[in-house]
Design an enzyme around this catalytic site. Structure first.
Site, PDB file in Angstrom:
ATOM      1  N   LYS A 107      35.130  38.209  51.584  1.00 46.33           N
ATOM      2  CA  LYS A 107      36.335  37.572  52.071  1.00 46.33           C
ATOM      3  C   LYS A 107      35.239  35.970  52.018  1.00 46.33           C
ATOM      4  O   LYS A 107      36.761  35.695  52.273  1.00 46.33           O
ATOM      5  CB  LYS A 107      36.525  37.847  53.381  1.00 46.33           C
ATOM      6  CG  LYS A 107      37.838  38.794  53.430  1.00 46.33           C
ATOM      7  CD  LYS A 107      38.013  39.244  53.827  1.00 46.33           C
ATOM      8  CE  LYS A 107      38.797  40.581  53.984  1.00 46.33           C
ATOM      9  NZ  LYS A 107      37.861  42.138  54.152  1.00 46.33           N
TER      10      LYS A 107
HETATM   11  C1  LIG Z   1      38.734  43.228  54.123  1.00 47.21           C
HETATM   12  C2  LIG Z   1      38.596  43.733  53.288  1.00 47.21           C
HETATM   13  C3  LIG Z   1      38.668  45.639  52.741  1.00 47.21           C
HETATM   14  C4  LIG Z   1      39.882  45.473  52.406  1.00 47.21           C
HETATM   15  O1  LIG Z   1      40.394  44.746  51.207  1.00 47.21           O
HETATM   16  P1  LIG Z   1      42.039  44.078  51.213  1.00 47.21           P
HETATM   17  O2  LIG Z   1      41.687  43.068  50.089  1.00 47.21           O
HETATM   18  O3  LIG Z   1      42.501  43.807  52.317  1.00 47.21           O
HETATM   19  O4  LIG Z   1      42.706  44.876  50.108  1.00 47.21           O
HETATM   20  C5  LIG Z   1      37.549  45.948  52.283  1.00 47.21           C
HETATM   21  N1  LIG Z   1      36.700  46.146  52.956  1.00 47.21           N
HETATM   22  C6  LIG Z   1      35.554  44.948  53.343  1.00 47.21           C
HETATM   23  C7  LIG Z   1      34.083  44.905  54.077  1.00 47.21           C
HETATM   24  C8  LIG Z   1      37.100  44.051  54.283  1.00 47.21           C
HETATM   25  O5  LIG Z   1      36.463  43.053  54.629  1.00 47.21           O
END
Ligand SMILES: *Cc1c(COP(=O)(O)O)cnc(C)c1O
Length: 432
Positions: A107
């Site tokens: 993210k």
């Molecule tokens: C947010 C997150 C996900 C999921 O991603 P999306 O884009 O919401 O499907 C998977 N793994 C981790 C570690 C995350 O922080």
């Protein structure tokens, strides 16, 4: 580039406006009116390009003429100032490690891009903007890190009390300055609902200049396309069909991958990997989409019962279920399966998966044919989930220095009930 709302009841707008609004006024999600195809020459020469050059080529298509190329170049270089290596785990299986950024999760890419893009657009404006964001774990930390101390931007993070790891909580609650952490007595879905209702309250929205930083914001979503191209760039053998497994919650990562594919990236198939929150794998089997309350799992950043980007996934395929089914497979795994996978892969290959990556690994293994190359996204550093990982591999994983520093800091959070009135009250006291 222009953007329309997936609910089609609000006006078509430009890049800047779509970022500032976050969610469309009809509660739909913004989506580009067309997905541009990159020229064949781009893919043929991709190995000679730097990650920043690749990212610039991709994002230019979406930012149109609203940001100069020089400025965009600066934004993508600052966004991608850490490596995104494709690591071989076994013969035809590779891990795309997205966890080398400041908060050790993918993210960071979206949050860093969005913070810099928003700051650029806000230079023209005098009123402060408030980012309101719900987090199931990792979003909040990445957004806080991306926006920390950025002038004219305040960040309010809503997280479900007691439902995120101690480490994740520290990553949300130890910043100070322009970052506020709200501890909500409810689930992640409650947090997400609260954020949604705040955005549809026009008075609140105007009063604080509310905007979103969840994966619903296109400024978070579009830069996530970058690393699918980077995976392809690093694949040695580009002659074999390649499939990508995506550990999924709100489907932001999957949507970005699908956009990359529509731009011409030769991905044979996408695999949606879920934990016990299996709404999407069920949909792929039955054609019926039944959102439900989320359940808590060891892969908690994917504890989502009503994935917000589902509407965008449908847009990618023009709501054609047969076409969608031809491109997507989906599987779900419970906590025991996730933990055994971490154990098994560690013992056999020496590679340490985190619980989210483990879901993706399992789903990939299930779909991968011998003639194909498989890539799974490793979305978080395993040390962020050290409790589960240590138990599974039977030893203590080394905690990176950046995490150790945060663990030693004191948590500061504001308690809040999960109602719009309670949120209104809290906002009026903290955002004077
Ligand atoms: C947010 C997150 C996900 C999921 O991603 P999306 O884009 O919401 O499907 C998977 N793994 C981790 C570690 C995350 O922080």
């Amino acid at each position: 580039m222009l953007y329309y709302s997936t609910n089609r009841q609000s006006p078509i707008i430009g890049f800047e406006e779509a970022i500032l609004q976050g969610l469309a006024s009809d509660e739909g999600l913004f989506f580009p009116t067309s997905v541009p195809k990159l020229p064949v020459s781009f893919f043929e020469s991709i190995e000679e390009l730097t990650p920043q050059e690749i990212a610039l080529e991709v994002i230019k298509q979406f930012a149109g003429n609203e940001i100069t190329e020089n400025k965009l170049q600066q934004i993508v270089s600052e966004t991608l100032d850490f490596p995104i290596p494709l690591v071989k785990v076994e013969d035809n299986i590779f891990s795309l490690e997205l966890f080398h950024g400041p908060t050790l999760a993918f993210k960071d890419v979206g949050a860093r891009f969005m913070a810099r893009t928003l700051r650029f657009f806000l230079e023209k404006k005098s009123k402060p903007v408030t980012i309101l964001v719900a987090t199931s774990g990792d979003t909040g930390g990445a957004v806080a890190s991306g926006f920390y101390d950025v002038e004219g931007i305040r960040v309010v993070i809503l997280y479900p009390s007691g439902k995120i790891s101690a480490m994740q909580e520290k990553q949300l609650t130890t910043w100070g300055k322009n970052i506020y952490a709200l501890e909500i007595d409810g689930t992640f879905d409650d947090c997400q609902k609260l954020v949604k209702s705040a955005f549809t309250d026009s008075e609140l929205k105007a009063q604080y200049g509310l905007t979103s930083a969840n994966s619903i914001n296109i400024a978070r979503l579009l830069p996530q396309t970058f690393y699918y191209f980077l995976a392809y760039q690093q694949l040695r053998d580009k002659s074999r069909p390649f499939i990508v497994s995506v550990p999924s919650g709100n489907l932001g990562n999957l949507t970005a991958g699908l956009i990359a594919w529509r731009m011409g990236l030769p991905v044979e198939k996408f695999v949606v990997a879920s934990n016990s929150n299996d709404v999407v794998p069920k949909y792929l089997k039955s054609g019926q989409f039944y959102p439900k309350a989320s359940v808590h799992t060891v892969a908690n950043a994917m504890d989502v019962g009503n994935p917000s980007n589902f509407a965008r996934v449908l847009e990618v395929f023009g709501h054609d279920y047969e076409q969608l089914k031809g491109k997507l497979a989906g599987h779900s795994y419970n906590d025991d399966e996730i933990k055994s996978c971490i154990t098994e892969v560690f013992q056999r290959t020496g590679y340490t998966l985190d619980p989210h990556g483990a879901c993706a690994y399992l789903a990939l293994q299930k779909e991968l044919k011998e003639s194909e190359v498989g890539v799974f996204l490793e979305t978080a550093h395993p040390a962020k989930f050290s409790e589960t990982v240590n138990e599974s591999i039977g030893q203590s994983i080394r905690i990176p220095d950046s995490l150790n520093k945060i663990i030693k800091k004191d948590k500061v959070s504001i308690q809040c009930q999960h109602s719009l009135d309670a949120l209104r009250e809290v906002l009026s006291t903290i955002l004077k």
